[in-house]
Motif scaffolding. Structure first.
Motif, PDB file in Angstrom:
ATOM      1  N   LEU A 175      -1.705   1.447   4.132  1.00  0.00           N
ATOM      2  CA  LEU A 175      -0.957   0.211   4.334  1.00  0.00           C
ATOM      3  C   LEU A 175      -1.886  -0.912   4.813  1.00  0.00           C
ATOM      4  CD1 LEU A 175       2.431   1.130   6.066  1.00  0.00           C
ATOM      5  CD2 LEU A 175       2.045   0.440   3.707  1.00  0.00           C
ATOM      6  N   THR A 176      -1.677  -2.103   4.255  1.00  0.00           N
ATOM      7  CA  THR A 176      -2.393  -3.303   4.682  1.00  0.00           C
ATOM      8  C   THR A 176      -1.425  -4.478   4.675  1.00  0.00           C
ATOM      9  OG1 THR A 176      -3.088  -3.815   2.423  1.00  0.00           O
ATOM     10  CG2 THR A 176      -4.616  -2.517   3.778  1.00  0.00           C
ATOM     11  N   GLY A 233       0.814  -1.205   0.000  1.00  0.00           N
ATOM     12  CA  GLY A 233       0.000   0.000   0.000  1.00  0.00           C
ATOM     13  C   GLY A 233       0.854   1.264   0.000  1.00  0.00           C
ATOM     14  N   ASN A 234       0.260   2.344   0.436  1.00  0.00           N
ATOM     15  CA  ASN A 234       0.924   3.645   0.392  1.00  0.00           C
ATOM     16  C   ASN A 234       1.128   4.196   1.799  1.00  0.00           C
ATOM     17  OD1 ASN A 234       1.957   5.898  -1.194  1.00  0.00           O
ATOM     18  ND2 ASN A 234       0.217   7.057  -0.370  1.00  0.00           N
ATOM     19  N   LEU A 235       2.363   4.633   2.100  1.00  0.00           N
ATOM     20  CA  LEU A 235       2.685   5.280   3.374  1.00  0.00           C
ATOM     21  C   LEU A 235       2.827   6.770   3.082  1.00  0.00           C
ATOM     22  CD1 LEU A 235       3.156   4.699   6.335  1.00  0.00           C
ATOM     23  CD2 LEU A 235       5.573   4.295   5.822  1.00  0.00           C
ATOM     24  N   ASN A 236       1.753   7.489   3.278  1.00  0.00           N
ATOM     25  CA  ASN A 236       1.618   8.860   2.804  1.00  0.00           C
ATOM     26  C   ASN A 236       2.466   9.831   3.631  1.00  0.00           C
ATOM     27  OD1 ASN A 236       0.691  11.371   1.878  1.00  0.00           O
ATOM     28  ND2 ASN A 236      -1.416  10.622   1.638  1.00  0.00           N
ATOM     29  N   GLY A 241       5.538   5.664  -1.175  1.00  0.00           N
ATOM     30  CA  GLY A 241       5.495   6.780  -0.233  1.00  0.00           C
ATOM     31  C   GLY A 241       5.065   8.040  -0.952  1.00  0.00           C
ATOM     32  N   ASP A 242       3.923   7.963  -1.644  1.00  0.00           N
ATOM     33  CA  ASP A 242       3.437   9.092  -2.442  1.00  0.00           C
ATOM     34  C   ASP A 242       2.473   9.946  -1.625  1.00  0.00           C
ATOM     35  OD1 ASP A 242       4.839   8.160  -4.713  1.00  0.00           O
ATOM     36  OD2 ASP A 242       3.189   6.774  -5.203  1.00  0.00           O
ATOM     37  N   LYS A 271      12.546   3.543   6.590  1.00  0.00           N
ATOM     38  CA  LYS A 271      12.960   4.727   5.855  1.00  0.00           C
ATOM     39  C   LYS A 271      12.502   4.615   4.418  1.00  0.00           C
ATOM     40  CE  LYS A 271      16.961   6.062   8.676  1.00  0.00           C
ATOM     41  NZ  LYS A 271      18.399   6.429   8.663  1.00  0.00           N
ATOM     42  N   MET A 272      12.004   5.751   3.897  1.00  0.00           N
ATOM     43  CA  MET A 272      11.540   5.822   2.515  1.00  0.00           C
ATOM     44  C   MET A 272      12.382   6.875   1.786  1.00  0.00           C
ATOM     45  SD  MET A 272       8.838   3.744   2.469  1.00  0.00           S
ATOM     46  CE  MET A 272       7.905   4.257   1.024  1.00  0.00           C
ATOM     47  N   LYS A 273      12.862   6.538   0.608  1.00  0.00           N
ATOM     48  CA  LYS A 273      13.623   7.482  -0.216  1.00  0.00           C
ATOM     49  C   LYS A 273      13.106   7.384  -1.647  1.00  0.00           C
ATOM     50  CE  LYS A 273      18.338   8.866  -1.479  1.00  0.00           C
ATOM     51  NZ  LYS A 273      18.131  10.267  -1.029  1.00  0.00           N
ATOM     52  N   ASP A 274      12.840   8.541  -2.200  1.00  0.00           N
ATOM     53  CA  ASP A 274      12.267   8.601  -3.553  1.00  0.00           C
ATOM     54  C   ASP A 274      10.982   7.783  -3.628  1.00  0.00           C
ATOM     55  OD1 ASP A 274      14.429  10.169  -4.394  1.00  0.00           O
ATOM     56  OD2 ASP A 274      15.598   8.383  -4.957  1.00  0.00           O
ATOM     57  N   SER A 275      10.209   7.869  -2.568  1.00  0.00           N
ATOM     58  CA  SER A 275       8.899   7.213  -2.478  1.00  0.00           C
ATOM     59  C   SER A 275       8.985   5.688  -2.484  1.00  0.00           C
ATOM     60  CB  SER A 275       7.969   7.679  -3.610  1.00  0.00           C
ATOM     61  OG  SER A 275       7.732   9.059  -3.516  1.00  0.00           O
ATOM     62  N   LYS A 276      10.180   5.125  -2.177  1.00  0.00           N
ATOM     63  CA  LYS A 276      10.334   3.679  -2.124  1.00  0.00           C
ATOM     64  C   LYS A 276      11.033   3.287  -0.825  1.00  0.00           C
ATOM     65  CE  LYS A 276      10.781   3.064  -7.151  1.00  0.00           C
ATOM     66  NZ  LYS A 276      11.682   2.558  -8.238  1.00  0.00           N
TER      67      LYS A 276
END
Length: 394
Positions: free
Chosen positions: A266-267, A159-162, A257-258, A220-225
């Protein structure tokens, strides 16, 4: 004249045997796995000149020399019972009685007895499985009635971690320890601060079970990944009386991470581990493997049915109870279903291959033959009586 009576009697005797074979076929119309038979007729010996001169060679009637078994596959009929089996092919199920005698059958009506051994429902013979090395073994439920627990080793998120939000909570994330106890975790994500937009986004995660903190760490997220090396957290459990286990909480490859909307999505996309389970069902698959199903959703396939192949069906001998033995063991071999050979059909049985139309046609022929033979005996008897009458008038 006397010879004619004996010839007629041979017909009466032979057609009586034919009627007996037909009767046996018809009465077993609904017997699962039954194979019909056909009586073989043959003319008896001849006497007289071999050159065909004079009176020639005279026959002495008809006889029988056994039956031919028809091994054509009967129709497959569904029963709904998972332990009823049919073989789609030439194979036979292998049975062993209490004296270790092996027999072979097409009637796959089986059940587990009180000792947990798979047996024939008709005679109680044990059904054989084929193990490694070609060994024939019993199919037993010993040690298979329960399925042991398995601890969770990995929980993968998707999923997405906003990054537009500062916190996100996941409720009821189930994880199993080594004792099979399920832990319902709450995962609290808190976004950290960064001095530069180019810096990785750090999320602190606290995993709690009720009021107890199980683990904490950060992603940690970098460049939305997810960043490699910073995308997992260890969750450690130490149940009472059991070994400690560690499950890895991981961000999956498709986690983003958009900045979409105002919240995260997230799920749990994948997880392993399960509690202990009790056996709830037994069935067989198309390869003849025993499939044990458990209450925890797991399955086990501990045995595979042995199937017998007979290269020359004339070596088979009917023993009753839908069973056969083999006269020449060199004609016998064992294999398992699958790999382009036979197929096992569960929840079904092979019914009798008796063809009623053919049996009734044969019945009429036997009846006419019997009547004709009877007429020959009566005619010969009348001719003899006429001879006696002629002698009496002298």
């Amino acid at each position: 004249m006397i010879d004619t009576i004996f010839i007629g009697m041979s017909g009466l005797s032979s057609y009586s045997r034919g009627l007996k074979v037909i009767s046996n076929n018809v009465t077993n119309l609904n017997t699962p796995g039954f194979k019909s038979s056909q009586l073989q007729f043959a003319d008896l010996f001849y006497q007289g000149s071999q050159q065909g001169l004079g009176e020639g060679r005279l026959g002495h009637g008809v006889g029988t020399f056994g039956t031919n078994l028809n091994f054509k596959t009967g129709d497959i009929r569904s029963t709904g019972n998972g332990l009823d089996l049919a073989v789609d092919g030439q194979g036979f199920f292998v049975l062993k009685d209490e004296k270790d005698k092996l027999t072979y059958t097409k009637a796959g009506q089986f059940d587990f007895n009180t000792d947990g051994v798979l047996v024939s429902r008709n005679g109680g013979e044990k059904v054989m499985a084929l193990s490694e090395g070609g060994r024939l073994d019993e199919i037993r439920l010993d040690g298979k009635r329960t399925n042991p627990p398995k601890a969770s080793t990995k929980v993968t998120l998707s999923g997405n971690l906003n990054p537009s939000s500062t916190a996100y909570t996941m409720e009821n994330v189930g994880v199993f320890d080594s004792a099979g106890q399920q832990h319902q975790l709450k995962l609290a994500f808190t976004k950290g601060t960064s001095s530069s937009p180019l810096d990785p986004v750090t999320w602190t995660v606290v995993a709690t079970e009720g009021a107890t903190t199980v683990a904490s760490g950060s992603f940690k997220m970098k460049d939305s990944k997810p960043m490699a090396g910073a995308d997992t957290i260890d969750l450690t459990f130490t149940p009472a009386g059991a070994a400690a286990t560690t499950a890895v909480l991981a961000l999956g490859a498709d986690v983003r991470g958009d900045a979409l909307g105002t919240t995260s999505t997230l799920t749990v996309s994948q997880k392993d581990g399960y509690a202990s389970g009790s056996m709830i069902k037994q069935t067989f698959d198309a390869e003849g493997r025993l499939v044990l199903s458990y209450s925890n959703g797991q399955t086990d396939k501990p045995f595979q049915l042995a199937l017998a192949h007979v290269s020359d069906i004339s070596e088979l001998v009917q023993e009753g109870s839908n069973q056969f033995t083999v006269k020449n063991q060199n004609a016998l071999s064992y294999h398992v279903a699958g790999n382009g050979k036979d197929r096992v059909i569960g929840g079904s049985v092979e019914v009798s291959n008796v063809d009623l139309s053919q049996e009734f046609s044969d019945l009429i022929l036997n009846q006419r033959g019997y009547q004709a033979s009877s007429q020959m005996v009566s005619t010969a008897n009348e001719m003899i009586q006429q001879l006696f009458d002629m002698k009496g008038r002298r």
